[in-house]
Design an enzyme around this catalytic site. Structure first.
Site, mmCIF file in Angstrom:
data_model
loop_
_atom_site.group_PDB
_atom_site.id
_atom_site.type_symbol
_atom_site.label_atom_id
_atom_site.label_comp_id
_atom_site.label_asym_id
_atom_site.label_seq_id
_atom_site.Cartn_x
_atom_site.Cartn_y
_atom_site.Cartn_z
ATOM 1 N N ARG A 50 0.766 -1.410 -0.036
ATOM 2 C CA ARG A 50 0.066 -0.175 -0.095
ATOM 3 C C ARG A 50 0.898 1.269 0.002
ATOM 4 N NH1 ARG A 50 -4.667 0.471 4.584
ATOM 5 N NH2 ARG A 50 -2.995 0.676 5.832
ATOM 6 N N LYS A 152 -2.930 6.678 1.517
ATOM 7 C CA LYS A 152 -2.563 6.821 3.144
ATOM 8 C C LYS A 152 -1.486 8.095 3.219
ATOM 9 C CE LYS A 152 -3.118 4.077 7.275
ATOM 10 N NZ LYS A 152 -4.160 4.299 7.394
ATOM 11 N N GLU A 188 -16.584 6.681 4.660
ATOM 12 C CA GLU A 188 -15.907 5.973 5.777
ATOM 13 C C GLU A 188 -15.902 6.872 7.006
ATOM 14 O OE1 GLU A 188 -11.470 5.283 5.249
ATOM 15 O OE2 GLU A 188 -11.328 6.628 3.572
HETATM 16 C C1 LIG Z 1 -5.503 3.511 7.711
HETATM 17 C C2 LIG Z 1 -7.029 4.047 7.372
HETATM 18 C C3 LIG Z 1 -7.772 2.793 7.463
HETATM 19 C C4 LIG Z 1 -7.740 1.516 7.837
HETATM 20 O O1 LIG Z 1 -6.799 0.744 7.386
HETATM 21 P P1 LIG Z 1 -6.140 -0.251 7.778
HETATM 22 O O2 LIG Z 1 -5.465 -1.183 6.805
HETATM 23 O O3 LIG Z 1 -7.517 -1.527 7.993
HETATM 24 O O4 LIG Z 1 -5.809 0.128 9.055
HETATM 25 C C5 LIG Z 1 -9.302 3.242 6.877
HETATM 26 N N1 LIG Z 1 -9.457 4.634 6.666
HETATM 27 C C6 LIG Z 1 -8.617 5.646 6.499
HETATM 28 C C7 LIG Z 1 -8.632 7.040 6.230
HETATM 29 C C8 LIG Z 1 -7.263 5.208 6.969
HETATM 30 O O5 LIG Z 1 -6.232 6.248 7.145
#
Ligand SMILES: *Cc1c(COP(=O)(O)O)cnc(C)c1O
Length: 306
Positions: A50, A152, A188
């Site tokens: 990722r 991210k 989300e």
């Molecule tokens: C990191 C994150 C998640 C969750 O991702 P995981 O890989 O399950 O920890 C969901 N939404 C956002 C905006 C994030 O930054």
């Protein structure tokens, strides 16, 4: 002389900030102490991949999967004494990739720093597995189609901070965002993905570039399917919440967090009478049993460090 020197320092600081801010990626994963004394990571190569996908989107150089995994293992083993006992928490690992260097215009950064923080953590929400209370945000959006909501990048958190802070001040645990085009489909929560349960069907917004492809989300989809639930990745209109049996969130930090209520335009919809939903509980148990080394790792998700 002093004046000139200090203004040079000032200019450098401003400049450094400008160069670094637009380009920053982060990751989040956890190291767990298992019942039988192992130290394990949960799907760490997914985090490495990722970060590479994010770097591609942000025009950044990125560590290889091998370099990423090696660095994470090293940091965990060097901080072994800080990993809480089984079931009491975990060591949160925060890899960071930052661009820097002498660039004022729009251009890729000439230098990159990859570094990793580690910190012991307990539960993300002070409520623990107790249901959290969300508020739907209608004015601010965290992402737009074609933007960077799906990677991210540090900027995603900067974008939600104002709404998040206001929600916290009003007593909510977090904010649930809607899509910015129709303002009606769930996206989300600030740092976790969202799922809606109705009978045997679990729905979650599909990955289309505006939500973060959570590794917990992906794992929970697989676990739910293996437990016999039907999982659909599709548009989830906000109205669907009114008739839902349960809502829960997933993320490395929050694990599986049941949602007790969602407030939309001043109207509060409650789920499960303050109790943890049956499906959220079942999925939380299945995931944490894997991470604590209690359940057998049929999916090959666990990486043992010792
Ligand atoms: C990191 C994150 C998640 C969750 O991702 P995981 O890989 O399950 O920890 C969901 N939404 C956002 C905006 C994030 O930054």
């Amino acid at each position: 002389m002093n004046r000139i020197l200090s203004s040079v320092v000032f200019a450098r600081r401003i400049f450094r900030k400008e160069a670094e801010h637009p380009r920053g990626l982060f990751e989040g994963l956890k190291a767990y102490r298992t019942q039988d004394g192992n130290i394990v990571l949960f799907r760490p190569e997914e985090n490495a991949l990722r970060m590479r996908a994010g770097a591609e989107r942000m025009c950044m150089a990125a560590p290889t999967v091998e370099q990423f995994l090696e660095a994470v293992k090293e940091i965990v083993l060097a901080n072994e004494r800080w990993i809480p006992p089984t079931g009491k928490g975990s060591l949160y690992i925060r890899p960071l990739l930052m661009g820097s260097g002498s660039v004022l215009g729009i251009a890729p950064a000439p230098e990159y720093t990859f570094l990793i923080y580690a910190s012991p953590v307990g539960n993300y929400f002070k409520e623990g597995l107790a249901p959290i209370n969300l508020v739907i945000e209608t004015d601010f959006h965290r992402a737009s189609p074609g933007g960077t909501g799906g990677v991210k990048t540090i900027g995603n958190y900067a974008a939600v901070l104002k709404a998040h802070t206001a929600a916290k001040a009003q007593g909510y645990s977090d904010v649930l965002y809607l899509d910015c085009v129709h303002k009606k489909y769930l996206e989300e929560v600030s740092s976790c993905n969202v799922f809606v349960v109705k009978d045997n069907v679990i729905s979650t917004p599909a990955i289309k570039g505006t939500i973060l492809p959570g590794i917990t989300r992906k794992s929970i989809i697989d676990i739910a399917c293996s437990l016999g639930f039907e999982v659909v990745e599709q548009l989830v209109p906000v109205d669907q919440l009114l008739s839902a049996d349960e809502v829960f969130c997933t993320g490395t930090a929050v694990v599986v967090s049941p949602v007790g209520s969602i407030t939309h335009k001043g109207k509060r919809t409650s789920f499960g009478d303050g109790k943890v939903g049956r499906v959220a509980q079942q999925l939380h148990t299945a995931l944490t049993r894997l991470q604590m080394g209690i359940a057998e790792d049929n999916m090959d998700w666990i990486v043992k460090l010792k």
